[in-house]
Design an enzyme around this catalytic site. Structure first.
Site, mmCIF file in Angstrom:
data_model
loop_
_atom_site.group_PDB
_atom_site.id
_atom_site.type_symbol
_atom_site.label_atom_id
_atom_site.label_comp_id
_atom_site.label_asym_id
_atom_site.label_seq_id
_atom_site.Cartn_x
_atom_site.Cartn_y
_atom_site.Cartn_z
ATOM 1 N N GLU A 69 1.433 4.986 2.424
ATOM 2 C CA GLU A 69 1.773 5.416 3.788
ATOM 3 C C GLU A 69 3.220 5.897 3.862
ATOM 4 O O GLU A 69 3.545 6.812 4.627
ATOM 5 C CB GLU A 69 1.492 4.271 4.780
ATOM 6 C CG GLU A 69 -0.015 4.121 4.993
ATOM 7 C CD GLU A 69 -0.482 2.715 5.342
ATOM 8 O OE1 GLU A 69 0.346 1.871 5.723
ATOM 9 O OE2 GLU A 69 -1.698 2.469 5.206
ATOM 10 N N HIS A 87 4.601 2.430 -1.033
ATOM 11 C CA HIS A 87 3.268 2.372 -0.426
ATOM 12 C C HIS A 87 2.826 3.790 -0.069
ATOM 13 O O HIS A 87 3.647 4.625 0.336
ATOM 14 C CB HIS A 87 3.292 1.491 0.829
ATOM 15 C CG HIS A 87 1.922 1.208 1.352
ATOM 16 N ND1 HIS A 87 1.227 2.121 2.116
ATOM 17 C CD2 HIS A 87 1.102 0.143 1.193
ATOM 18 C CE1 HIS A 87 0.037 1.608 2.403
ATOM 19 N NE2 HIS A 87 -0.059 0.413 1.858
ATOM 20 N N SER A 126 -8.886 -2.113 1.386
ATOM 21 C CA SER A 126 -10.099 -2.690 1.968
ATOM 22 C C SER A 126 -10.567 -3.981 1.289
ATOM 23 O O SER A 126 -11.772 -4.246 1.211
ATOM 24 C CB SER A 126 -11.235 -1.655 1.998
ATOM 25 O OG SER A 126 -10.881 -0.586 2.875
ATOM 26 N N GLU A 134 -3.539 0.988 -5.351
ATOM 27 C CA GLU A 134 -4.204 1.154 -4.061
ATOM 28 C C GLU A 134 -4.713 2.590 -3.924
ATOM 29 O O GLU A 134 -3.937 3.498 -3.594
ATOM 30 C CB GLU A 134 -3.222 0.877 -2.915
ATOM 31 C CG GLU A 134 -2.658 -0.525 -2.914
ATOM 32 C CD GLU A 134 -2.146 -0.914 -1.532
ATOM 33 O OE1 GLU A 134 -2.615 -1.930 -1.014
ATOM 34 O OE2 GLU A 134 -1.304 -0.198 -0.974
ATOM 35 N N ASN A 180 0.136 -7.337 3.630
ATOM 36 C CA ASN A 180 0.968 -6.244 4.149
ATOM 37 C C ASN A 180 0.608 -6.070 5.617
ATOM 38 O O ASN A 180 -0.420 -5.486 5.940
ATOM 39 C CB ASN A 180 0.673 -4.976 3.343
ATOM 40 C CG ASN A 180 1.390 -3.758 3.890
ATOM 41 O OD1 ASN A 180 2.249 -3.876 4.771
ATOM 42 N ND2 ASN A 180 1.039 -2.591 3.365
ATOM 43 N N LYS A 221 2.009 -4.328 7.802
ATOM 44 C CA LYS A 221 2.288 -2.969 8.312
ATOM 45 C C LYS A 221 2.973 -3.055 9.680
ATOM 46 O O LYS A 221 3.747 -3.978 9.915
ATOM 47 C CB LYS A 221 0.999 -2.130 8.340
ATOM 48 C CG LYS A 221 0.288 -2.151 6.976
ATOM 49 C CD LYS A 221 -0.802 -1.138 6.848
ATOM 50 C CE LYS A 221 -1.457 -1.281 5.468
ATOM 51 N NZ LYS A 221 -2.458 -0.272 5.204
ATOM 52 N N GLY A 237 -7.741 0.896 4.449
ATOM 53 C CA GLY A 237 -8.132 0.861 5.858
ATOM 54 C C GLY A 237 -9.443 1.549 6.165
ATOM 55 O O GLY A 237 -9.761 1.792 7.329
HETATM 56 P P1 PGA Z 1 -6.150 -2.431 3.838
HETATM 57 O O1 PGA Z 1 -4.649 -1.997 3.436
HETATM 58 O O2 PGA Z 1 -6.377 -3.782 3.192
HETATM 59 O O3 PGA Z 1 -6.139 -2.503 5.338
HETATM 60 O O4 PGA Z 1 -7.059 -1.400 3.290
HETATM 61 C C1 PGA Z 1 -4.120 -2.269 2.171
HETATM 62 C C2 PGA Z 1 -2.719 -1.712 2.055
HETATM 63 O O5 PGA Z 1 -2.454 -0.613 2.536
HETATM 64 O O6 PGA Z 1 -1.834 -2.377 1.474
#
Ligand code: PGA
Length: 247
Positions: free
Chosen positions: A98, A96, A210, A166, A10, A12, A172
């Site tokens: 976010e 997601h 992460s 997640e 992803n 982003k 992150g």
């Molecule tokens: P990350 O993000 O691996 O940077 O923690 C995962 C995600 O949001 O899909």
């Protein structure tokens, strides 16, 4: 699970055209038919077409990061699932955290997006996960179970649905749940899925939050973890490939 584990990147809102196509090129050149994993990348919408051109003929699949629930119409700034399919997507991430946080997306909206994705021939990657306060309150399994029940359309199966667990607090942050916690949530998701599909055992359930080369082996070995959704570490070919090769 009958298909190979899915390792999805992803990206982003990161990279530019040159960096995105370069990364896609490195991945396309590195993934062969004998790979034990399936790989997908989800670039920002403006780079779907140039990345699709680079990935053409390779074994790396293309995915998008979101779609609108409607097939077409007056929705300024949005993109339909059919458009994503038209430019070469196989997958689309929906729900997601976010987007749930930044755009107030509800389970019902996520479910409509997943249904639209299916109608357009895409495989939705439906994301669920608890916040830190929900985990601290001991409500993780309730929260995730409710999101699964509310966000997944009926009638999908292992070929037409991917779920990603997640934990919001792990995205992150460099923090991850213990392998026991991941196992408990994934088992609960598998169980809850059986109310939505006759093929619950066939649905791939990814872990995300992460994931990096140093923890991929242990996370991907957990029961009912059928792949990973990777954010930050998917932006470097070497790291993303190292994660994929951990399956
Ligand atoms: P990350 O993000 O691996 O940077 O923690 C995962 C995600 O949001 O899909």
């Amino acid at each position: 699970m009958t298909s190979r584990p899915l390792i999805a990147g992803n990206w982003k809102m990161n990279l530019n055209r040159e960096a995105a196509t370069h990364l896609a090129q490195e991945l396309a050149g590195a993934v062969g038919a004998a790979a034990a994993f399936e790989m997908a990348v989800c670039p920002p919408a403006p780079y779907l077409v140039p990345v699709a051109e680079v990935l053409g003929g390779s074994l790396v699949a293309l995915g998008a990061q979101d779609c609108h629930a409607a097939a077409s119409g007056a929705h300024t700034g949005d993109v339909s699932a059919a458009m994503l399919q038209d430019v070469g997507c196989t997958y689309v991430i929906v729900g997601h955290s976010e987007r749930r946080a930044d755009h107030g997306e509800t389970d019902e909206q996520v479910r409509a997006k997943a249904a639209a994705a299916r109608a357009a021939g895409l495989v939705p990657i439906v994301c669920v996960g608890e916040t830190e306060s929900q985990r601290d309150a001991g409500t993780t399994l309730d929260v995730v179970g409710r999101q699964i029940a509310g966000s997944i359309p009926d009638g999908l199966d292992g070929a037409t649905l991917v779920v990603a667990y997640e934990p919001v607090w792990a995205i992150g942050t460099g923090r991850t749940p213990t392998v026991d916690d991941v196992a408990a949530v994934h088992a609960h998701i598998r169980k809850t899925l059986s109310a939505r599909t006759a093929d619950a055992p066939g649905v791939r359930i990814l872990y995300g939050g992460s994931v990096k080369p140093s923890n991929a082996v242990e996370l991907l070995a957990v029961a009912n973890v059928d792949g990973a959704l990777v954010g930050g570490a998917s932006l470097k070919a070497a790291d993303f490939l190292a994660i994929a090769r951990s399956v």
